[in-house]
Scaffold this active site. Structure first.
Site, PDB file in Angstrom:
ATOM      1  N   GLY A  13       0.816  -1.214   0.000  1.00  0.00           N
ATOM      2  CA  GLY A  13       0.000   0.000   0.000  1.00  0.00           C
ATOM      3  C   GLY A  13       0.845   1.258   0.000  1.00  0.00           C
ATOM      4  N   GLN A  14       0.175   2.387  -0.021  1.00  0.00           N
ATOM      5  CA  GLN A  14       0.874   3.687  -0.036  1.00  0.00           C
ATOM      6  C   GLN A  14       1.850   3.821   1.142  1.00  0.00           C
ATOM      7  OE1 GLN A  14      -0.960   7.968  -0.275  1.00  0.00           O
ATOM      8  NE2 GLN A  14      -1.072   7.381   1.865  1.00  0.00           N
ATOM      9  N   ASP A  15       1.356   3.602   2.350  1.00  0.00           N
ATOM     10  CA  ASP A  15       2.210   3.820   3.523  1.00  0.00           C
ATOM     11  C   ASP A  15       3.297   2.759   3.626  1.00  0.00           C
ATOM     12  OD1 ASP A  15       0.308   5.730   3.870  1.00  0.00           O
ATOM     13  OD2 ASP A  15      -0.290   5.126   5.890  1.00  0.00           O
ATOM     14  N   ARG A  37      -3.577 -15.171  -2.613  1.00  0.00           N
ATOM     15  CA  ARG A  37      -4.332 -16.366  -2.962  1.00  0.00           C
ATOM     16  C   ARG A  37      -3.891 -16.858  -4.329  1.00  0.00           C
ATOM     17  NH1 ARG A  37      -7.705 -13.076   0.136  1.00  0.00           N
ATOM     18  NH2 ARG A  37      -7.881 -14.095   2.131  1.00  0.00           N
ATOM     19  N   ASP A  62      -0.837 -13.959   6.143  1.00  0.00           N
ATOM     20  CA  ASP A  62      -2.096 -13.214   6.156  1.00  0.00           C
ATOM     21  C   ASP A  62      -2.432 -12.839   7.596  1.00  0.00           C
ATOM     22  OD1 ASP A  62      -4.818 -13.245   4.087  1.00  0.00           O
ATOM     23  OD2 ASP A  62      -5.087 -12.820   6.227  1.00  0.00           O
ATOM     24  N   ALA A  86      -4.754  -3.544   6.136  1.00  0.00           N
ATOM     25  CA  ALA A  86      -6.153  -3.312   6.514  1.00  0.00           C
ATOM     26  C   ALA A  86      -7.033  -3.317   5.271  1.00  0.00           C
ATOM     27  CB  ALA A  86      -6.309  -1.960   7.217  1.00  0.00           C
ATOM     28  N   SER A  88      -8.990  -0.704   3.997  1.00  0.00           N
ATOM     29  CA  SER A  88      -8.845   0.682   4.444  1.00  0.00           C
ATOM     30  C   SER A  88      -9.778   1.679   3.763  1.00  0.00           C
ATOM     31  CB  SER A  88      -7.397   1.135   4.257  1.00  0.00           C
ATOM     32  OG  SER A  88      -7.108   1.231   2.880  1.00  0.00           O
ATOM     33  N   THR A 129      -6.381   5.536  13.273  1.00  0.00           N
ATOM     34  CA  THR A 129      -6.884   6.497  12.293  1.00  0.00           C
ATOM     35  C   THR A 129      -7.786   7.562  12.903  1.00  0.00           C
ATOM     36  OG1 THR A 129      -8.541   6.695  10.514  1.00  0.00           O
ATOM     37  CG2 THR A 129      -8.570   4.668  11.762  1.00  0.00           C
ATOM     38  N   GLU A 131     -10.406   8.426  11.691  1.00  0.00           N
ATOM     39  CA  GLU A 131     -11.799   7.997  11.523  1.00  0.00           C
ATOM     40  C   GLU A 131     -12.398   7.546  12.860  1.00  0.00           C
ATOM     41  OE1 GLU A 131     -14.019   7.743   8.574  1.00  0.00           O
ATOM     42  OE2 GLU A 131     -12.623   9.369   8.248  1.00  0.00           O
ATOM     43  N   TYR A 153     -15.513   0.349   9.325  1.00  0.00           N
ATOM     44  CA  TYR A 153     -14.056   0.490   9.300  1.00  0.00           C
ATOM     45  C   TYR A 153     -13.541   1.131  10.584  1.00  0.00           C
ATOM     46  CZ  TYR A 153      -9.586   2.732   8.248  1.00  0.00           C
ATOM     47  OH  TYR A 153      -8.285   3.181   8.309  1.00  0.00           O
ATOM     48  N   LYS A 157     -11.150  -0.455  13.507  1.00  0.00           N
ATOM     49  CA  LYS A 157      -9.872   0.184  13.856  1.00  0.00           C
ATOM     50  C   LYS A 157      -9.830   0.563  15.338  1.00  0.00           C
ATOM     51  CE  LYS A 157      -7.019   0.633  10.272  1.00  0.00           C
ATOM     52  NZ  LYS A 157      -5.578   0.323  10.328  1.00  0.00           N
ATOM     53  N   HIS A 183      -3.706  11.041   4.953  1.00  0.00           N
ATOM     54  CA  HIS A 183      -2.397  11.322   4.361  1.00  0.00           C
ATOM     55  C   HIS A 183      -2.351  10.734   2.962  1.00  0.00           C
ATOM     56  CE1 HIS A 183      -2.429   7.914   7.067  1.00  0.00           C
ATOM     57  NE2 HIS A 183      -1.544   7.322   6.303  1.00  0.00           N
TER      58      HIS A 183
END
Ligand code: GDR
Length: 325
Positions: A13-15, A37, A62, A86, A88, A129, A131, A153, A157, A183
């Site tokens: 992912g991005q992070d 998979r 996993d 996650a 996300s 997060t 959120e 979500y 979290k 971000h």
């Protein structure tokens, strides 16, 4: 240079990509957990973009398979574990609430358990997060603001967040939770609003599209640059004591004003192209988020380096370049 090893979940992912880049630069041996998979599902695009796909060592595993996590820890022997894996995307969490709970909530607990049972000295970072603040209880949110999650979500979290705190208090694990506000970067997934906007504006600019369809443009977010934020993750694990930190810029902007920055940067007018589409409204919205990064500034010596304007311009330039190829 260090001789430490780190294991990152969510490495694709991005992070994960920016954090891997940061740690490799510091001399870490970087391991990435790859849930797969089928081979065709593995997407290393972001790591390739940063030119580090060959420097990371991948381990199949996993977050929902405890034994695979134990084996990953045995193989990587990490000093630090960063849990960035996650489901996300907030909107999807209403369509897949159970999967979201399993990956974004229980997944963190599986990892905490694996650490507690096999390598309790390992330092652990949990990607919490903003959120979790949801229906905000204070105009500016800090580490002491009460939470009020507004999506499956955010609820998942929040469970992972409290379990990170609980394992610290119960078992003395060095477990930290970074409460990161939104971000973004050129590596952001296309479904998230900033990247959807810079990609959409670039398409309009190049004559590949005529309109951009969005949902609630009155929502306000505190947007920073992912490259700046991964540095805070690392700093948290370098402290003498584990703790939780809000990572934010301390400024909030509407989706509308963020869009305006992108359209203006392309020499276009928002009113000529923006269409409001109810498909992108959420069953429950988080109207406004504004983080207070004072604790991180004081204790970690961290601060955001990139303005929203600079970041949107960087993302737009990257999208224009990519689409022109
Ligand atoms: P968010 O990010 O839900 O805050 O969570 P997102 O970019 O998806 O939405 C931000 C705000 O923009 C509004 N919006 C739209 N959003 C999307 N995706 N698409 C649209 O067309 C659109 N139109 C308006 C949304 O309603 C919302 O208010 C992100 C994720 O990365 C989480 O995983 C992370 O935890 C938090 O940031 C911090």
């Amino acid at each position: 240079m260090t001789n430490k090893a780190a294991l990152i979940t969510g490495i694709t992912g991005q992070d994960g990509a920016y954090l891997a880049q940061l740690l490799l630069g510091k001399g870490y041996e970087v391991y990435g957990l790859l849930p797969r998979r089928s081979t065709s599902e593995v997407n290393l695009t972001r790591l390739e973009w940063l030119g580090i796909e060959k420097s990371v060592q991948f381990i199949d595993g996993d977050l929902n398979d405890l034994s695979s996590l134990i084996r990953a820890l045995q193989k990587a022997q990490p000093d630090e574990v960063y849990n960035l894996g996650a489901q996300s995307f907030v909107q999807t969490s209403w369509d897949q609430p159970i999967l979201t709970g399993q990956v974004s909530g229980l997944g963190a607990v599986n990892l905490l358990e694996a650490i507690r049972l096999t390598r309790p000295e390992t330092r652990f970072y949990q990607a919490s997060t903003s959120e979790m603040y949801g229906l905000i209880q204070e105009p500016m949110q800090s580490e002491t603001t009460p939470f009020y999650p507004r999506s499956p979500y955010a609820a998942a979290k929040l469970y992972a967040h409290w379990m990170t705190v609980n394992y610290r208090e119960s078992f003395n694990l060095f477990s930290c939770s970074g409460i990161l506000f939104n971000h973004e970067s050129p590596l952001r997934g296309l479904e998230f609003v900033t990247r959807k906007v810079t990609d959409g504006v670039a398409r309009i600019k190049l004559g590949l599209a005529t309109e951009l369809r969005l949902g609630n443009i009155d929502a306000k977010r505190d947007w920073g640059h992912a490259r700046d934020y991964v540095e805070a993750m690392w700093l948290m694990l370098q402290q003498d004591n584990p703790d939780d930190f809000v990572i934010a810029t301390g400024q909030t902007t509407t989706v509308r004003d963020m869009c305006t920055i992108a359209f203006n940067a392309a020499g276009l007018k928002l009113e000529d192209h923006l269409v409001i589409d109810p498909r992108f409204f959420r069953p429950a919205e988080v109207d406004v988020l504004l983080g207070n990064p004072a604790k991180a500034i004081a204790k970690l010596g961290w601060k955001p380096k990139t303005s929203l304007q600079e970041m949107i311009e960087e993302m737009l330039a990257a999208d224009l370049k990519r689409l022109q190829k």
